[in-house]
Scaffold this active site. Structure first.
Site, PDB file in Angstrom:
ATOM      1  N   TRP A  58       0.830  -1.199   0.000  1.00  0.00           N
ATOM      2  CA  TRP A  58       0.000   0.000   0.000  1.00  0.00           C
ATOM      3  C   TRP A  58       0.868   1.255   0.000  1.00  0.00           C
ATOM      4  CZ3 TRP A  58      -0.463   4.137   3.340  1.00  0.00           C
ATOM      5  CH2 TRP A  58      -1.561   4.977   3.137  1.00  0.00           C
TER       6      TRP A  58
ATOM      7  N   ASP B 142      -6.181  -2.807  -1.371  1.00  0.00           N
ATOM      8  CA  ASP B 142      -6.146  -2.987   0.074  1.00  0.00           C
ATOM      9  C   ASP B 142      -6.522  -1.710   0.823  1.00  0.00           C
ATOM     10  OD1 ASP B 142      -5.234  -5.757   0.223  1.00  0.00           O
ATOM     11  OD2 ASP B 142      -3.366  -5.002  -0.620  1.00  0.00           O
ATOM     12  N   ASP B 143      -6.696  -0.625   0.100  1.00  0.00           N
ATOM     13  CA  ASP B 143      -7.029   0.649   0.721  1.00  0.00           C
ATOM     14  C   ASP B 143      -8.485   0.642   1.175  1.00  0.00           C
ATOM     15  OD1 ASP B 143      -6.098   3.680   0.947  1.00  0.00           O
ATOM     16  OD2 ASP B 143      -8.165   3.652   0.244  1.00  0.00           O
ATOM     17  N   PHE B 144      -8.707   1.023   2.445  1.00  0.00           N
ATOM     18  CA  PHE B 144     -10.068   1.004   2.985  1.00  0.00           C
ATOM     19  C   PHE B 144     -10.982   1.946   2.213  1.00  0.00           C
ATOM     20  CE2 PHE B 144     -13.333   2.850   5.706  1.00  0.00           C
ATOM     21  CZ  PHE B 144     -13.984   1.717   6.163  1.00  0.00           C
TER      22      PHE B 144
END
Length: 228
Positions: free
Chosen positions: A88, A107-109
């Site tokens: 990330w 994978d970033d919220f």
């Protein structure tokens, strides 16, 4: 860590380690742990900072001229060898510093939550499923990520339009377990039997002890009666 705190720590690093200029890898390696801790770095960040400096000198981390010649995946593979740097982090570097146009940080919220909001999903998408869906956005997946971040902002503000269509994410293939050798299967079958046999023995011993304790007072009373 907010921007103000980060800038304060960076200024301390420049003043103490670099003597007023951005420190070189050699200066970082020569700096004591105490001085870096005094600048505001935790022990984990000190270890990561020194590992970054060491890998820069070793050529694992390329310089700016070499960096721009590498592909996105090559940069990710090189930089994630440094302690404390994950995929990330490198993806943010690719998007915001190198301006790479085809990066989708699955994978970033915010990206995942924005995708869920934009398409009206009941659950958060899994990173792998989102990556498969994002293949249709090539070669402008960075732009797609920006739209997903914006969708989350609109969702929180209550101004996001309803999704134009409902979608289903692609199903992920389940990995099959590799077949174990015959000897391993035989050993695995033997272990439960041994365990059950030991459990039976333990139960029998426990029952025997309970019975022995139950008869002990009666035996003592009998002995006392005979002595009297």
């Amino acid at each position: 860590m907010n921007g103000t705190a980060a800038n304060t720590i960076l200024k301390r690093l420049i003043d103490s380690c670099g003597q007023g200029t951005f420190p070189t890898p050699h200066q970082v390696l020569q700096a004591s742990v105490e001085s870096l801790r005094a600048a505001g770095f935790s022990f984990a960040k000190v270890a990561a900072l020194k590992d970054l400096a060491a890998k820069t000198l070793a050529g694992v981390v390329p310089d700016g001229a070499a960096l721009v010649q590498l592909s996105d995946e090559q940069i990710i593979a090189r930089l994630t060898q440094v302690r404390g740097i994950g995929r990330w982090t490198v993806e943010m570097l690719l998007m915001f510093q190198l301006r790479r146009p085809d990066v989708l940080p699955v994978d970033d919220f915010g990206v995942r939550a924005g995708f869920r909001a934009a398409y009206g999903l009941a659950r958060m998408p899994r990173p792998k499923a989102l990556a498969l869906w994002g293949e249709r956005w090539k070669p402008f997946r960075t732009t797609a990520a920006w739209y997903l971040w914006r969708a989350l902002e609109l969702k929180r503000a209550g101004t996001l339009p309803a999704p134009a269509e409902r979608i289903r994410l692609p199903r992920l293939k389940m990995r099959r377990r590799a077949a174990r050798p015959a000897a391993a299967r035989k050993a695995a079958r033997a272990k439960p039997r041994t365990g059950r046999r030991c459990a039976r023995v333990a139960r029998r011993l426990a029952h025997g002890l309970c019975a022995l304790r139950a008869t002990r007072p009666a035996r003592q009373e009998g002995q006392e009666g005979q002595e009297s």
